[in-house]
Design a protein around this motif. Structure first.
Motif, mmCIF file in Angstrom:
data_model
loop_
_atom_site.group_PDB
_atom_site.id
_atom_site.type_symbol
_atom_site.label_atom_id
_atom_site.label_comp_id
_atom_site.label_asym_id
_atom_site.label_seq_id
_atom_site.Cartn_x
_atom_site.Cartn_y
_atom_site.Cartn_z
ATOM 1 N N LEU A 9 2.345 -76.666 -14.808
ATOM 2 C CA LEU A 9 2.547 -78.093 -15.039
ATOM 3 C C LEU A 9 3.771 -78.308 -15.930
ATOM 4 O O LEU A 9 4.596 -79.205 -15.682
ATOM 5 N N THR A 10 3.905 -77.471 -16.942
ATOM 6 C CA THR A 10 5.049 -77.563 -17.848
ATOM 7 C C THR A 10 6.356 -77.349 -17.102
ATOM 8 O O THR A 10 7.301 -78.134 -17.232
ATOM 9 N N PHE A 11 6.415 -76.286 -16.316
ATOM 10 C CA PHE A 11 7.643 -76.001 -15.567
ATOM 11 C C PHE A 11 7.885 -77.066 -14.505
ATOM 12 O O PHE A 11 9.027 -77.455 -14.246
ATOM 13 N N GLY A 12 6.799 -77.547 -13.884
ATOM 14 C CA GLY A 12 6.935 -78.574 -12.864
ATOM 15 C C GLY A 12 7.475 -79.882 -13.416
ATOM 16 O O GLY A 12 8.224 -80.590 -12.734
ATOM 17 N N MET A 13 7.092 -80.247 -14.652
ATOM 18 C CA MET A 13 7.630 -81.453 -15.274
ATOM 19 C C MET A 13 9.057 -81.247 -15.765
ATOM 20 O O MET A 13 9.884 -82.158 -15.730
ATOM 21 N N LEU A 14 9.341 -80.045 -16.229
ATOM 22 C CA LEU A 14 10.659 -79.764 -16.790
ATOM 23 C C LEU A 14 11.735 -79.699 -15.711
ATOM 24 O O LEU A 14 12.866 -80.160 -15.925
ATOM 25 N N GLU A 15 11.389 -79.163 -14.563
ATOM 26 C CA GLU A 15 12.393 -78.881 -13.538
ATOM 27 C C GLU A 15 13.156 -80.127 -13.082
ATOM 28 O O GLU A 15 14.397 -80.146 -13.140
ATOM 29 N N PRO A 16 12.483 -81.204 -12.636
ATOM 30 C CA PRO A 16 13.252 -82.376 -12.201
ATOM 31 C C PRO A 16 13.802 -83.203 -13.357
ATOM 32 O O PRO A 16 14.906 -83.745 -13.270
ATOM 33 N N THR A 17 13.046 -83.316 -14.454
ATOM 34 C CA THR A 17 13.478 -84.193 -15.543
ATOM 35 C C THR A 17 14.669 -83.610 -16.302
ATOM 36 O O THR A 17 15.543 -84.356 -16.762
ATOM 37 N N LEU A 18 14.729 -82.284 -16.435
ATOM 38 C CA LEU A 18 15.873 -81.676 -17.108
ATOM 39 C C LEU A 18 17.138 -81.865 -16.278
ATOM 40 O O LEU A 18 18.226 -82.109 -16.824
ATOM 41 N N THR A 19 17.017 -81.753 -14.958
ATOM 42 C CA THR A 19 18.170 -81.963 -14.091
ATOM 43 C C THR A 19 18.704 -83.389 -14.227
ATOM 44 O O THR A 19 19.910 -83.613 -14.342
ATOM 45 N N ILE A 20 17.787 -84.363 -14.226
ATOM 46 C CA ILE A 20 18.188 -85.759 -14.379
ATOM 47 C C ILE A 20 18.841 -85.978 -15.743
ATOM 48 O O ILE A 20 19.845 -86.682 -15.874
ATOM 49 N N ARG A 21 18.273 -85.362 -16.801
ATOM 50 C CA ARG A 21 18.845 -85.519 -18.133
ATOM 51 C C ARG A 21 20.251 -84.942 -18.202
ATOM 52 O O ARG A 21 21.137 -85.495 -18.866
ATOM 53 N N MET A 22 20.465 -83.809 -17.528
ATOM 54 C CA MET A 22 21.799 -83.214 -17.517
ATOM 55 C C MET A 22 22.807 -84.133 -16.834
ATOM 56 O O MET A 22 23.954 -84.247 -17.275
ATOM 57 N N MET A 23 22.375 -84.797 -15.767
ATOM 58 C CA MET A 23 23.261 -85.727 -15.082
ATOM 59 C C MET A 23 23.516 -86.976 -15.926
ATOM 60 O O MET A 23 24.637 -87.493 -15.975
ATOM 61 N N GLU A 24 22.482 -87.437 -16.611
ATOM 62 C CA GLU A 24 22.553 -88.716 -17.314
ATOM 63 C C GLU A 24 23.172 -88.589 -18.694
ATOM 64 O O GLU A 24 24.028 -89.402 -19.086
ATOM 65 N N ALA A 25 22.741 -87.586 -19.476
ATOM 66 C CA ALA A 25 23.159 -87.486 -20.872
ATOM 67 C C ALA A 25 24.263 -86.459 -21.100
ATOM 68 O O ALA A 25 25.040 -86.594 -22.046
ATOM 69 N N MET A 26 24.334 -85.420 -20.266
ATOM 70 C CA MET A 26 25.331 -84.371 -20.465
ATOM 71 C C MET A 26 26.512 -84.491 -19.511
ATOM 72 O O MET A 26 27.465 -83.725 -19.626
ATOM 73 N N CYS A 27 26.425 -85.412 -18.535
ATOM 74 C CA CYS A 27 27.487 -85.577 -17.543
ATOM 75 C C CYS A 27 27.797 -84.258 -16.835
ATOM 76 O O CYS A 27 28.956 -83.911 -16.603
ATOM 77 N N ALA A 28 26.751 -83.482 -16.521
ATOM 78 C CA ALA A 28 26.938 -82.149 -15.943
ATOM 79 C C ALA A 28 27.367 -82.247 -14.489
ATOM 80 O O ALA A 28 26.783 -83.001 -13.715
ATOM 81 N N PRO A 29 28.388 -81.496 -14.069
ATOM 82 C CA PRO A 29 28.741 -81.450 -12.650
ATOM 83 C C PRO A 29 27.650 -80.765 -11.839
ATOM 84 O O PRO A 29 26.788 -80.070 -12.387
ATOM 85 N N ARG A 30 27.707 -80.924 -10.537
ATOM 86 C CA ARG A 30 26.620 -80.454 -9.676
ATOM 87 C C ARG A 30 26.373 -78.953 -9.787
ATOM 88 O O ARG A 30 25.234 -78.501 -9.746
ATOM 89 N N TYR A 31 27.424 -78.169 -9.899
ATOM 90 C CA TYR A 31 27.214 -76.728 -9.914
ATOM 91 C C TYR A 31 26.471 -76.259 -11.160
ATOM 92 O O TYR A 31 25.889 -75.176 -11.183
ATOM 93 N N GLN A 32 26.463 -77.088 -12.230
ATOM 94 C CA GLN A 32 25.744 -76.711 -13.442
ATOM 95 C C GLN A 32 24.257 -77.044 -13.382
ATOM 96 O O GLN A 32 23.481 -76.539 -14.189
ATOM 97 N N LEU A 33 23.858 -77.889 -12.418
ATOM 98 C CA LEU A 33 22.473 -78.336 -12.381
ATOM 99 C C LEU A 33 21.506 -77.179 -12.155
ATOM 100 O O LEU A 33 20.381 -77.196 -12.637
ATOM 101 N N GLY A 34 21.940 -76.176 -11.385
ATOM 102 C CA GLY A 34 21.080 -75.026 -11.144
ATOM 103 C C GLY A 34 21.203 -73.930 -12.172
ATOM 104 O O GLY A 34 20.454 -72.946 -12.136
ATOM 105 N N LEU A 35 22.171 -74.078 -13.109
ATOM 106 C CA LEU A 35 22.386 -73.031 -14.108
ATOM 107 C C LEU A 35 21.525 -73.194 -15.345
ATOM 108 O O LEU A 35 21.443 -72.274 -16.161
ATOM 109 N N ALA A 36 20.885 -74.361 -15.505
ATOM 110 C CA ALA A 36 20.098 -74.604 -16.712
ATOM 111 C C ALA A 36 18.959 -73.601 -16.859
ATOM 112 O O ALA A 36 18.606 -73.206 -17.976
#
Length: 475
Positions: free
Chosen positions: A290-317
């Motif tokens: 459950l922890t990993f399942g909640m973290l996986e999509p929300t961390l990606t969205i946070r990287m896009m929203e707050a860190m301005c991460a390019p697409r190739y970095q989304l899978g590197l987190a």
């Protein structure tokens, strides 16, 4: 190595058990690489197919923060600058460094829920199909369901490659869940059946889960890079080819066309679910995923929203998490034999809880390295111990038929992955990413001490004399 007949292999009487172990590791790899490829690119995929249909971009010059210029992508200025053909925010610093940020943060906030539902569909279908697969194993054996899983996985992967709408992606994701049910349950049951010695079983399951670690390790960066630089369909076409090779490998080594019912009678699902020791292990497995399942999509969205991460970095987190998990996998299996599986799981959940609490402190992708690595240690300690523990509990307290227990294990895992993405996005939208991580961390740390209960569970032989004595006294 001399090759044995399939019958001898399944009885575990020759070294060809190693070939079956290899097949199962490949099965885990194919299932997990498809699973991990979808999650990091799903937000970007929806962004590009829905919000990104417009033709505007925003250019921000750091030397003058008040200057924001909207321009149409169809116009190229001076032919010396090529604007990206998607909706991005280009920040040009005085030193010439350029970073990227996504326009439409309101859309990114809203898409949290839709991405979560897309990812959760797989787990929901697995929950529904797992009991069916568990009963099917009793009739056909482990080989045939495993082969059916490779076929379903191939079809799902092809559907992902050519999906052009949210609805089509949901269908492909649901089919992926059915394929996973036909892969994980018979694979783990076959390993438990072939390796009855508890110490050997723990090591073998650690090796088999190397396929999981490799798939989850390779999947996010592979999917993100292929999506960014080659195209949306490219990662799925590669995985489809792997699924075909895996199916051919099964035909050479296993007996998918010949049914071999399990000789040991199965313990009813209700009896397994009512066992308090199995229940503690299953709930712990559910909370971890459950922890990993909640973290996986929300961390990606946070990287896009707050860190301005390019697409190739989304899978590197999650790359540090999976590297550490992969490196420590077999070492944790040996550690569990020395200090006890219950302690490994207990420490794993505590470390997992601390790591997710630290996630919101990261300001960029480099700040995620430490928490992500700690996440890998926590999951490694927990998941490499809990699967052999399930088989040990069945051997100790029930009958050595493993279809039911690994159906329950996968159901617990899938409940976590179903509730995680679907509820995680909504909770992140309501209370914020920071408080979501704090809540998850507290839940993991609070539940961890309950694994002391499985330190030395009584066996069925220990309960029979007590029951007989009670019957004598009553008479």
């Amino acid at each position: 190595m001399t090759r044995c007949s399939p019958c001898q292999c399944l009885k575990g009487t020759c070294e060809s058990r190693r070939l079956i172990l290899f097949v199962i590791a490949v099965a885990m790899f194919v299932d997990c690489i498809l699973f991990s490829v979808v999650a990091p690119i799903a937000p970007a995929l929806l962004y590009d197919t829905e919000y990104g249909k417009g033709n505007t971009t925003i250019t921000i010059h750091d030397s003058d923060f008040s200057s924001v210029i909207l321009s149409n992508l169809s116009i190229f200025e001076n032919s010396t600058k090529a604007l990206y053909n998607d909706q991005m925010v280009n920040s040009t610093a005085s030193g010439g460094n350029q970073t990227e940020c996504y326009e439409g943060k309101d859309y990114l906030n809203e898409v949290n829920v839709r991405v979560g539902l897309l990812l959760a569909i797989k787990a929901i279908l697995q929950i529904l199909i797992n009991p069916i697969v568990g009963k099917l194993i009793n009739r056909t054996g482990y080989d045939a369901p495993l082969f059916y899983g490779s076929i379903i996985m191939f079809i799902s992967t092809i559907m992902f490659a050519f999906a052009d709408s949210y609805a089509f992606l949901c269908v492909a994701r649901g089919l992926q869940g059915i394929g996973s049910s036909f892969t994980i349950v018979p694979a783990m049951g076959m390993l438990a059946h072939l390796f009855p010695d508890d110490a050997e079983r723990g090591k073998v399951m650690g090796l088999a889960m190397s396929g999981i670690a490799t798939g989850v390790l390779v999947g996010p960066p592979f999917g993100s890079a292929m999506y960014e630089f080659v195209g949306k369909s490219s990662p799925f076409m590669v995985i489809a080819a792997l699924a075909l090779l895996y199916g051919a490998l099964q035909l050479c080594i296993l007996r998918p066309m010949k049914f071999s019912p399990v000789a040991v009678p199965a313990t009813p699902f209700r009896d397994l679910l009512m066992d308090p020791y199995i229940l503690v292990a299953a709930v712990g497995l559910c909370i971890g995923n459950l922890t990993f399942g909640m973290l996986e999509p929300t961390l990606t969205i946070r990287m896009m929203e707050a860190m301005c991460a390019p697409r190739y970095q989304l899978g590197l987190a999650f790359l540090p998490c999976m590297v550490v998990y992969f490196i420590c996998l077999n070492g944790f299996a040996s550690l569990a034999q020395k200090i006890g599986r219950y302690l490994c799981i207990l420490f794993g959940m505590i470390i997992l809880g601390i790591s997710v609490i630290c996630m919101p402190l990261a300001l960029n992708i480099y700040g995620l390295i430490g928490p992500s690595a700690a996440l890998g240690i926590g999951f490694g300690l927990m998941e490499t111990s809990i699967m052999p523990l399930m088989a040990q509990l069945v051997d100790l307290r029930h009958t050595s038929n493993y279809g039911g227990i690994y159906a329950i294990s996968d159901i617990a895992l899938c409940i976590g992955y179903a509730l995680g993405p679907s509820c995680g996005g909504a909770i992140a939208k309501a209370v914020g990413f920071k408080w979501l991580m704090i809540i998850l961390g507290i839940i993991n740390i609070a539940f961890a001490p309950l694994f002391i209960l499985v330190r030395n569970p009584p066996g069925k032989e220990e309960t029979k004399p007590l029951l007989s004595q009670e019957g004598i006294q009553a008479s």
